[in-house]
Enzyme design. Structure first.
Site, PDB file in Angstrom:
ATOM      1  CG  ASP A   5      41.911  31.184  29.332  1.00  0.00           C
ATOM      2  OD1 ASP A   5      40.738  31.513  29.100  1.00  0.00           O
ATOM      3  OD2 ASP A   5      42.277  30.001  29.437  1.00  0.00           O
ATOM      4  CD  GLU A   9      37.609  25.749  30.553  1.00  0.00           C
ATOM      5  OE1 GLU A   9      38.344  26.252  31.407  1.00  0.00           O
ATOM      6  OE2 GLU A   9      36.888  26.430  29.811  1.00  0.00           O
TER       7      GLU A   9
HETATM    8  C1  BGC Z   1      39.303  28.595  28.486  1.00  0.00           C
HETATM    9  C2  BGC Z   1      39.790  29.083  27.140  1.00  0.00           C
HETATM   10  C3  BGC Z   1      38.670  29.749  26.381  1.00  0.00           C
HETATM   11  C4  BGC Z   1      38.096  30.858  27.222  1.00  0.00           C
HETATM   12  C5  BGC Z   1      36.981  31.626  26.546  1.00  0.00           C
HETATM   13  C6  BGC Z   1      38.544  29.668  29.249  1.00  0.00           C
HETATM   14  O1  BGC Z   1      37.914  29.145  30.353  1.00  0.00           O
HETATM   15  O2  BGC Z   1      40.403  28.180  29.263  1.00  0.00           O
HETATM   16  O3  BGC Z   1      40.330  28.021  26.413  1.00  0.00           O
HETATM   17  O4  BGC Z   1      39.148  30.222  25.159  1.00  0.00           O
HETATM   18  O5  BGC Z   1      37.577  30.296  28.425  1.00  0.00           O
HETATM   19  O6  BGC Z   1      35.832  30.891  26.437  1.00  0.00           O
END
Ligand code: BGC
Length: 617
Positions: A341, A534
């Protein structure tokens, strides 16, 4: 021997020598030509996959043969690949960090992504399609013509694109407990993604949320492992059952493992509190809760699983071989590929080389590279030369990625633009249905359903007339948008369209209704959280803002009864206020179709949603 015959002999020798020399030179020349034409360019290791003439595309090779099994095709393709080509397949690069599109061919990159908000210059379905097509052309002009996975976070629709259907965020679908609905939404999302050339989505999020202070609660189906498993499985099925003449869309179950159970104050990100934090759980507890939905996603044959940015008992999951290999592969039998991730492999690490070695050896097959792929490529070469990563491990990871590409139809399908699949009437009707199924009645003193013939209704509040707010984050931008500039129906408009022609609906953002105009029979306050994504949504005490509370109080003064519709990504602490309100509805983050709220408010649809997470009232 006569003078004549000696001279003749010398002449003959000369001729033979010349013929041999010219012949040899010619042969060497044609060998050289063939070498440079057929073999990869070897000026530097990194150029081996680059075909300048464009004439070295493969033809009629076993891996291109539809009659063979995916395993046979994968094995054949793998056997033809150079080390550099294999390394390329392990790289997932954020599209904004590609400064020279030819790098896609030069490094043989396996996958690209649009991180949230990373869009083409023209952010339309056509703009997306063209962008992905251009990238694919770079990838397929390589020696072996291996297409790219192109991934996006389509977590509540393909919402990077204005005009796409914005479905309710997962927490609302968790309240619906309706697996068929979730499957249909996932299918529709895959269809909208495919219409823009996208063949891979980072969805479903099957984290099990445990703490309402966490900024990602709304991305989950809630806190009940069984409900999350059922809906997560349905989502994988829906995404992966889409098939557009051979071209499919791969799903990603995320975030493996324990991402929803991190503890307040344990985040390793200085800007966050709980997101990207640590989970303290026994092995058994982890298996009984957080692991359950991954089991279900594997049963549904999820093509990929994304590893979270969290730690388990103090160790980053990304380095945990027990979880990524022993449990996920050997025990659960996961056959797809594991992707990291964002900057997860390198986050907070001082030695990037060692971090990469640890992650790959633990079981990460594809590395998400938001910033730099050149160092990744060099480090992988170095690790293989040093024996820090074995050739077998590289082959294993490459095989998994290629197999997923075959299964997703990337080698056989054709990109077909169908911009008309974006935001269709059918998809929006599905979203409206989902909204009505997701509403949960938190309190109702016989006010809802409201009669459509109610003479006078006041509507107020920050979320009443704001599609950006009702959609939440991961809508066009990572942190969402404000206002009504994407297609959709506000909750206010849904109410206005629902009532009888004799009903007077008045709207004021902050409930500035002239007291002279008399009391409303019903006041509807639509208030809630501003979008966040987030860790930016990690909040110690999620509640309503003082502005929202003021609006409700003002509305109450001019209304006989007050209904409060809460637009939020999680339960909010409203204990001190709820006694003053006649009805309270949790609307979660309903997305673009606000009529779904009016459908229930006015009794066209019943309340069927149940809390997917504890809401302490
Ligand atoms: C997130 C993921 C996401 C990824 C790509 C990360 O910051 O935790 O859930 O899929 O970014 O955008």
């Amino acid at each position: 021997m006569s003078k004549v015959s000696k001279a003749h002999l010398r002449e003959m020798k000369k001729i033979i020598l010349t013929v041999i020399t010219v012949g040899l030179a010619g042969m060497m020349f044609s060998f050289a030509l063939a070498y440079f034409e057929l073999l990869p360019k070897t000026r530097s290791e990194q150029y081996v996959v680059f075909c300048q003439s464009g004439t070295c595309h493969p033809k009629d090779l076993p891996y291109q043969d539809h009659a063979l099994s995916f395993d046979e095709r994968t094995d054949d393709l793998l056997s033809r690949m150079t080390t550099t080509e294999k390394i390329g397949q392990l790289a997932l690069v954020e599209k904004n960090s590609i400064h020279n599109p030819e790098d896609i061919a030069r490094y043989g990159l396996g996958a690209l992504l649009s991180g949230a908000g990373a869009k083409p210059e023209s952010n339309t379905a056509e703009g997306w399609f063209q962008m992905v097509k251009d990238f694919q052309e770079q990838a397929t002009k390589t020696r072996l013509s291996i297409p790219l996975f192109y991934g996006v976070d389509a977590i509540h629709g393909h919402t990077n694109v204005p005009g796409a259907t914005v479905f309710p965020h997962a927490i609302g679908l968790g309240a619906s407990k309706d697996a068929d609905l979730v499957r249909d939404i996932a299918y529709a999302t895959a269809k909208e993604a495919a219409a823009t050339g996208v063949n891979w989505v980072y969805s479903p999020n099957v984290d099990i949320a445990q703490d309402m202070r966490w900024g990602r609660v709304y991305e989950t189906f809630g806190s009940d492992p069984s409900n999350v498993s059922t809906l997560g499985k349905a989502s994988v099925e829906g995404i992966q059952s889409f098939d557009n003449e051979g071209l499919k869309v791969a799903a990603t179950a995320k975030h493996y493992l324990g991402n929803g159970a991190t503890e307040w104050g344990s985040s390793t990100n200085k800007d966050f509190k709980i997101d990207q934090g640590n989970v303290t759980l026994s092995d058994i507890a982890l298996r009984q809760t957080q692991l359950t939905p991954f089991r279900a996603a594997i049963e549904a044959n999820a093509q990929s699983i994304m590893v979270g940015l969290n730690q388990w008992n103090g160790e980053k999951v990304i380095f945990n071989k027990y979880l990524l290999t022993d449990v996920l592969r050997n025990e659960l039998g996961f056959k797809g590929f594991v992707v990291s991730d964002w900057y997860g492999v390198y986050e907070n690490e001082t030695d990037n080389y060692q971090a990469l070695v640890k992650a790959i050896n633990a079981g990460v097959d594809m590395v998400m590279l938001p910033f730099d792929y050149k160092t990744f490529s060099n480090d992988m070469q170095r690790a293989l030369k040093n024996g820090d990563i074995s050739k077998e491990r590289l082959d294993e990871a490459t095989r998994r990625i290629l197999k997923a590409k075959f299964e997703t139809g990337l080698f056989d399908g054709v990109l077909l633009e169908q911009a008309s699949d974006i935001g269709t009437i059918e998809h929006r009707a599905l979203a409206q249905k989902a909204v009505s199924e997701s509403l949960v009645s938190l309190k109702n003193n016989k006010v809802v359903p409201i009669s459509k013939k109610t003479p006078k209704i006041f509507v107020a509040g920050s979320a009443a007339n704001n599609i950006g707010m009702q959609s939440g984050a991961w809508t066009v931008e990572w942190q969402g948008i404000d206002g009504n500039w994407i297609p959709g129906t506000t909750i206010l408009k849904g109410i206005q369209d629902k009532v009888s022609s004799s009903t007077k609906v008045e709207y004021s953002l902050v409930a500035d209704f002239a007291e002279t105009s008399g009391l409303a029979d019903i006041g509807i306050a639509v208030i809630g959280e501003r979008p966040y994504a987030e860790g930016w949504g990690d909040i110690e005490s999620p509640t309503l803002s003082s502005e929202d509370l003021m609006t409700i109080a003002k509305l109450k003064r001019v209304s006989k009864k007050v209904v409060v519709v809460i637009v939020s990504g999680r339960p909010l602490n409203i204990k001190d206020f709820v006694k003053d309100w006649d009805a309270v509805i949790a609307a979660w983050l309903p997305g673009s179709e606000g009529q779904g709220v009016a459908d229930v408010l006015f009794g066209d649809k019943p309340f069927v949603g149940v809390l997917p997470i504890i809401w302490d009232l």
